[in-house]
Scaffold this motif. Structure first.
Motif, mmCIF file in Angstrom:
data_model
loop_
_atom_site.group_PDB
_atom_site.id
_atom_site.type_symbol
_atom_site.label_atom_id
_atom_site.label_comp_id
_atom_site.label_asym_id
_atom_site.label_seq_id
_atom_site.Cartn_x
_atom_site.Cartn_y
_atom_site.Cartn_z
ATOM 1 N N LEU A 112 -7.141 6.241 -8.531
ATOM 2 C CA LEU A 112 -7.553 4.877 -8.231
ATOM 3 C C LEU A 112 -8.401 3.752 -9.143
ATOM 4 O O LEU A 112 -7.670 2.221 -8.754
ATOM 5 N N ILE A 113 -6.980 4.113 -10.304
ATOM 6 C CA ILE A 113 -7.052 3.409 -11.236
ATOM 7 C C ILE A 113 -5.977 2.165 -10.754
ATOM 8 O O ILE A 113 -5.854 1.085 -11.025
ATOM 9 N N GLU A 114 -4.567 2.981 -10.620
ATOM 10 C CA GLU A 114 -3.417 2.068 -9.842
ATOM 11 C C GLU A 114 -4.065 1.099 -8.689
ATOM 12 O O GLU A 114 -3.521 -0.075 -8.898
ATOM 13 N N ALA A 115 -4.529 2.070 -7.739
ATOM 14 C CA ALA A 115 -5.149 0.867 -6.487
ATOM 15 C C ALA A 115 -5.804 -0.060 -6.974
ATOM 16 O O ALA A 115 -5.359 -1.400 -6.673
ATOM 17 N N LEU A 127 -9.690 -10.556 -11.203
ATOM 18 C CA LEU A 127 -8.622 -10.836 -12.424
ATOM 19 C C LEU A 127 -9.036 -9.570 -13.278
ATOM 20 O O LEU A 127 -8.063 -8.693 -13.911
ATOM 21 N N ALA A 128 -10.902 -9.454 -13.628
ATOM 22 C CA ALA A 128 -10.030 -8.551 -14.632
ATOM 23 C C ALA A 128 -11.254 -6.930 -14.667
ATOM 24 O O ALA A 128 -11.142 -7.060 -14.948
ATOM 25 N N LEU A 129 -11.440 -7.112 -13.081
ATOM 26 C CA LEU A 129 -12.227 -5.284 -12.074
ATOM 27 C C LEU A 129 -10.453 -4.652 -12.830
ATOM 28 O O LEU A 129 -11.627 -3.273 -13.289
ATOM 29 N N GLY A 130 -9.379 -5.188 -12.885
ATOM 30 C CA GLY A 130 -8.565 -3.804 -13.392
ATOM 31 C C GLY A 130 -8.474 -2.661 -14.726
ATOM 32 O O GLY A 130 -9.166 -1.654 -14.889
ATOM 33 N N PHE A 131 -8.847 -4.226 -15.614
ATOM 34 C CA PHE A 131 -8.971 -4.085 -16.963
ATOM 35 C C PHE A 131 -10.600 -3.084 -16.836
ATOM 36 O O PHE A 131 -10.242 -2.304 -17.949
ATOM 37 N N ILE A 132 -11.219 -3.628 -16.693
ATOM 38 C CA ILE A 132 -12.809 -2.424 -16.951
ATOM 39 C C ILE A 132 -12.661 -1.424 -16.329
ATOM 40 O O ILE A 132 -14.096 -0.764 -16.675
ATOM 41 N N LEU A 133 -12.389 -1.237 -15.392
ATOM 42 C CA LEU A 133 -12.209 0.233 -14.514
ATOM 43 C C LEU A 133 -11.648 0.770 -15.280
ATOM 44 O O LEU A 133 -11.444 2.061 -15.625
ATOM 45 N N PHE A 134 -10.305 0.536 -15.925
ATOM 46 C CA PHE A 134 -9.904 1.415 -16.646
ATOM 47 C C PHE A 134 -10.006 1.395 -17.970
ATOM 48 O O PHE A 134 -10.457 2.524 -18.450
ATOM 49 N N LEU A 135 -11.021 0.557 -18.676
ATOM 50 C CA LEU A 135 -11.422 0.740 -19.812
ATOM 51 C C LEU A 135 -12.570 1.431 -19.503
ATOM 52 O O LEU A 135 -12.958 2.826 -20.720
ATOM 53 N N LEU A 154 -5.398 -1.726 -10.240
ATOM 54 C CA LEU A 154 -4.434 -2.314 -11.062
ATOM 55 C C LEU A 154 -3.925 -2.984 -10.494
ATOM 56 O O LEU A 154 -3.216 -4.470 -10.615
ATOM 57 N N THR A 155 -3.182 -2.067 -9.017
ATOM 58 C CA THR A 155 -2.900 -3.274 -8.281
ATOM 59 C C THR A 155 -3.407 -4.720 -7.851
ATOM 60 O O THR A 155 -2.659 -5.950 -7.764
ATOM 61 N N PHE A 156 -4.825 -4.640 -7.224
ATOM 62 C CA PHE A 156 -5.410 -5.192 -6.590
ATOM 63 C C PHE A 156 -5.135 -6.792 -7.610
ATOM 64 O O PHE A 156 -5.246 -7.547 -7.911
ATOM 65 N N SER A 157 -5.934 -6.393 -9.213
ATOM 66 C CA SER A 157 -5.358 -7.381 -10.796
ATOM 67 C C SER A 157 -4.435 -7.597 -10.722
ATOM 68 O O SER A 157 -4.324 -9.141 -11.008
ATOM 69 N N ILE A 158 -3.388 -7.264 -10.697
ATOM 70 C CA ILE A 158 -1.565 -7.492 -11.671
ATOM 71 C C ILE A 158 -1.466 -8.570 -10.217
ATOM 72 O O ILE A 158 -0.709 -9.207 -10.085
ATOM 73 N N GLY A 159 -0.898 -8.208 -9.167
ATOM 74 C CA GLY A 159 -1.413 -9.377 -7.647
ATOM 75 C C GLY A 159 -2.426 -10.552 -8.142
ATOM 76 O O GLY A 159 -1.910 -11.490 -8.169
ATOM 77 N N LEU A 160 -3.574 -10.080 -8.099
ATOM 78 C CA LEU A 160 -4.303 -11.462 -8.652
ATOM 79 C C LEU A 160 -4.209 -12.516 -10.106
ATOM 80 O O LEU A 160 -3.448 -13.647 -9.181
ATOM 81 N N THR A 161 -4.109 -11.497 -10.066
ATOM 82 C CA THR A 161 -2.965 -12.431 -11.692
ATOM 83 C C THR A 161 -1.887 -13.397 -11.398
ATOM 84 O O THR A 161 -1.687 -14.353 -12.255
ATOM 85 N N VAL A 190 1.063 -1.147 0.076
ATOM 86 C CA VAL A 190 0.274 0.174 -0.119
ATOM 87 C C VAL A 190 0.622 1.594 -0.031
ATOM 88 O O VAL A 190 0.555 2.640 -0.722
ATOM 89 N N TYR A 191 1.575 1.131 1.108
ATOM 90 C CA TYR A 191 2.825 2.367 0.757
ATOM 91 C C TYR A 191 3.430 2.376 -0.453
ATOM 92 O O TYR A 191 3.538 4.070 -1.691
ATOM 93 N N ILE A 192 3.969 1.470 -1.296
ATOM 94 C CA ILE A 192 4.754 1.728 -2.799
ATOM 95 C C ILE A 192 3.730 2.526 -3.401
ATOM 96 O O ILE A 192 3.849 3.242 -4.055
ATOM 97 N N LEU A 193 2.328 1.650 -3.589
ATOM 98 C CA LEU A 193 1.523 2.087 -4.732
ATOM 99 C C LEU A 193 1.199 4.009 -3.942
ATOM 100 O O LEU A 193 1.038 5.109 -4.822
ATOM 101 N N TRP A 194 1.186 4.560 -2.713
ATOM 102 C CA TRP A 194 0.585 5.244 -2.444
ATOM 103 C C TRP A 194 1.606 6.763 -3.274
ATOM 104 O O TRP A 194 1.520 7.539 -3.323
ATOM 105 N N SER A 195 2.816 5.591 -2.451
ATOM 106 C CA SER A 195 4.597 7.001 -3.288
ATOM 107 C C SER A 195 4.453 6.932 -4.844
ATOM 108 O O SER A 195 5.574 7.875 -4.802
ATOM 109 N N GLY A 196 3.664 5.813 -5.197
ATOM 110 C CA GLY A 196 4.651 6.006 -6.911
ATOM 111 C C GLY A 196 4.121 7.872 -7.208
ATOM 112 O O GLY A 196 4.464 7.926 -8.472
#
Lengths: 94, 229
Positions: B196-199, B161-169, B201-208, B115-121
């Motif tokens: 929001l997208i990054e948060a 898994l699909a959430l990141g792509f769906i939200l980004f799109l 995406l983090t979840f989806s990439i991790g799950l992938t 979460v820290y790494i995500l925030w610091s991005g």
């Protein structure tokens, strides 16, 4: 020669070495590893060469970051396919 | 083809590659555009203070969108190749009390760090991909220690898994309703939308990455691994 140009040259050497390893090794796992390392060499060239011209460049760095994530997931997928192939009776080292 | 001939041919190809690459690197043409300068000039209006995150999610967000699509395709293929018995293959393993204790202390730390790494991005090196890699590492450690999270929530996993792509799109397309081009953030909203997208995406990439690891076929081959190379 700057240090950044040297990075790009080391990247080319890594690519050439992994081309050699990819062509000589028979085991599919070793081919996969060689292919991965080839990707790392390409990343090194992509970061080193623009830095040599204009200093630290965020655009190729972002592209390399994208590339790393794609490479990791493609490698994982290749491993899944390789394992499935072995479990289906295939020989990983033909 | 005999082995020595094979090595000689590979050596010639490798030397050719090396020669061509080094020639190309040494004689690379000067870039016409000064990209670092362009990024620095437009950083103000990107909504993000760190150039790499700004490039990833604002200037070149098309690449990132397609990358997430590639991840989704990879994990769908991985899930299609899974075996039914792979889910239960490791559950009986790892009754090691040390590993359990270590995992229970390590997992919260890993998640907090991600979460820290995500925030610091938004102002320093970091962001969705690094944080997603940490989430994936946490999931792999949990899996190795015998916690079977992925198979307990199969439907949720697929949604995630699909959430990141769906939200980004969705964000990318929703800009077109206001008459702006595809993947263009509304004025003043860029920073919060990117976060929001990054948060997600983090979840989806991790799950992938976790599900590619968890759903991999088991390691015992019927023939036994014979490596005669």
């Amino acid at each position: 020669m700057t240090i950044d140009l040297w990075y790009a040259i080391v990247g080319s050497i890594i690519v050439a070495l992994s081309v050699f390893a990819f062509l000589t090794s028979r085991h599919l796992m070793k081919k996969l590893l060689a292919f991965n390392i080839m990707g790392s060499g390409v990343f090194l060239i992509m970061v080193g060469l623009p830095q040599h011209q204009h200093g630290v460049d965020p655009v190729p760095q972002a592209l390399v970051l994208t590339g790393i994530v794609v490479a990791v997931s493609a490698t994982a997928l290749a491993l899944v396919i390789l394992r499935r192939y072995v479990r289906a009776g295939g020989n990983p080292a033909p | 083809m005999s082995r020595s001939l094979r090595i000689a041919a590979a050596g010639i190809v490798a030397f050719g590659t090396l020669y061509a690459l080094i020639l190309a690197v040494l004689n690379a043409p000067q870039m016409q555009v000064n990209l670092p300068q362009q990024v620095a000039l437009n950083l103000e209006q990107s909504g993000i203070d760190h150039p790499i995150t700004a490039v990833l999610l604002n200037f070149r967000s098309y690449d990132t969108l397609l990358e997430v699509a590639v991840l989704l395709v990879a994990v769908v293929t991985g899930l299609a190749l899974r075996e039914r018995d792979a889910l239960t293959a490791h559950t009986e393993q790892a009754r090691d009390p040390m590993l359990h204790a270590l995992t229970r202390r390590l997992l919260p730390l890993l998640l907090i760090t991600s979460v820290y790494i995500l925030w610091s991005g938004s102002y320093a090196p970091g962001g969705a991909f690094q944080a997603g890699a940490l989430v994936a590492a946490a999931g792999v450690i949990a899996r190795l220690a015998g916690y079977d999270i992925a198979s307990r929530a199969d439907v949720l996993l697929r949604l995630g898994l699909a959430l990141g792509f769906i939200l980004f799109l969705t964000v990318a397309v929703s800009a077109m309703f206001g008459g702006r081009p595809f993947l263009n953030y509304p004025e003043g909203w860029a920073g919060s939308l990117i976060f929001l997208i990054e948060a997600v995406l983090t979840f989806s990439i991790g799950l992938t990455l976790i599900s590619l690891f968890v759903h991999a076929p088991g390691d015992s081959s019927p023939r036994g691994g014979d490596d005669d190379d």
